[in-house]
Scaffold this active site. Sequence first.
Site, PDB file in Angstrom:
ATOM      1  CG  HIS A  17      53.319  72.137  21.165  1.00 38.07           C
ATOM      2  ND1 HIS A  17      53.080  72.994  22.209  1.00 38.07           N
ATOM      3  CD2 HIS A  17      52.488  71.079  21.375  1.00 38.07           C
ATOM      4  CE1 HIS A  17      52.144  72.498  23.000  1.00 38.07           C
ATOM      5  NE2 HIS A  17      51.779  71.324  22.530  1.00 38.07           N
ATOM      6  CE  LYS A  41      44.754  69.591  27.918  1.00 35.56           C
ATOM      7  NZ  LYS A  41      45.780  69.606  26.844  1.00 35.56           N
ATOM      8  NE  ARG A  90      54.039  65.038  25.915  1.00 36.51           N
ATOM      9  CZ  ARG A  90      53.213  65.954  26.425  1.00 36.51           C
ATOM     10  NH1 ARG A  90      53.694  67.086  26.859  1.00 36.51           N
ATOM     11  NH2 ARG A  90      51.913  65.727  26.493  1.00 36.51           N
ATOM     12  CB  SER A 127      51.005  73.415  27.524  1.00 37.13           C
ATOM     13  OG  SER A 127      51.454  73.340  26.202  1.00 37.13           O
TER      14      SER A 127
END
Length: 163
Positions: A17, A41, A90, A127
């Site tokens: 990040h 989440k 990514r 994460s």
Amino acid sequence: MHIAVCPGSFDPITFGHLDVVRRALTMFDEVVVAVATNDAKVPLLPAQVRVELARQVVADLPRVRVGLVPGLLADYLQEQGACAVVKGIRGASDVDAEVPMALMNRHLSGVETVFVAGDQSLAHIASSMVKDIARHGGRIDDLVPGPVVAAVHAALAERKGGR
Ligand code: PNS
């Protein structure tokens, strides 16, 4: 003044990040790291802890501030006067997840999303994996900044203790 918002769950904020925030700084006058809720989440860290950690780890970066998104990101973008959202990519699965959000945020706010390819040496960091590794006793100090390591371990210990 061109303001960009880097939104995310930041549960927790990682070196990946921070790389994206640094790249956003090369394109915009000010960058707001915006801690938001992803309803898909269940977070490990409370939102206020995620904000505090983000503040600590961007403290050395000029022109960066941290905020909490209380509701819709689109509303926050307008309130902040942001001209862009910046998101790190990514790989292909990030594109699949991010493009629908970019389209919806543009529909709701008119604000464009800029996708940034992060440093390839950080592309393995997520994460969710950081939490999984820590949960199973692995090292995370090369994945997240020091204050985050401590906070993740504390939150996991608290959860384990049923507190
Ligand atoms: O780090 P994440 O979980 O990929 O970030 C997703 C996040 C938190 C930026 C997204 O879920 C979000 O914008 N949440 C705020 C509520 C909102 O605006 N939802 C509609 C998104 S199109």
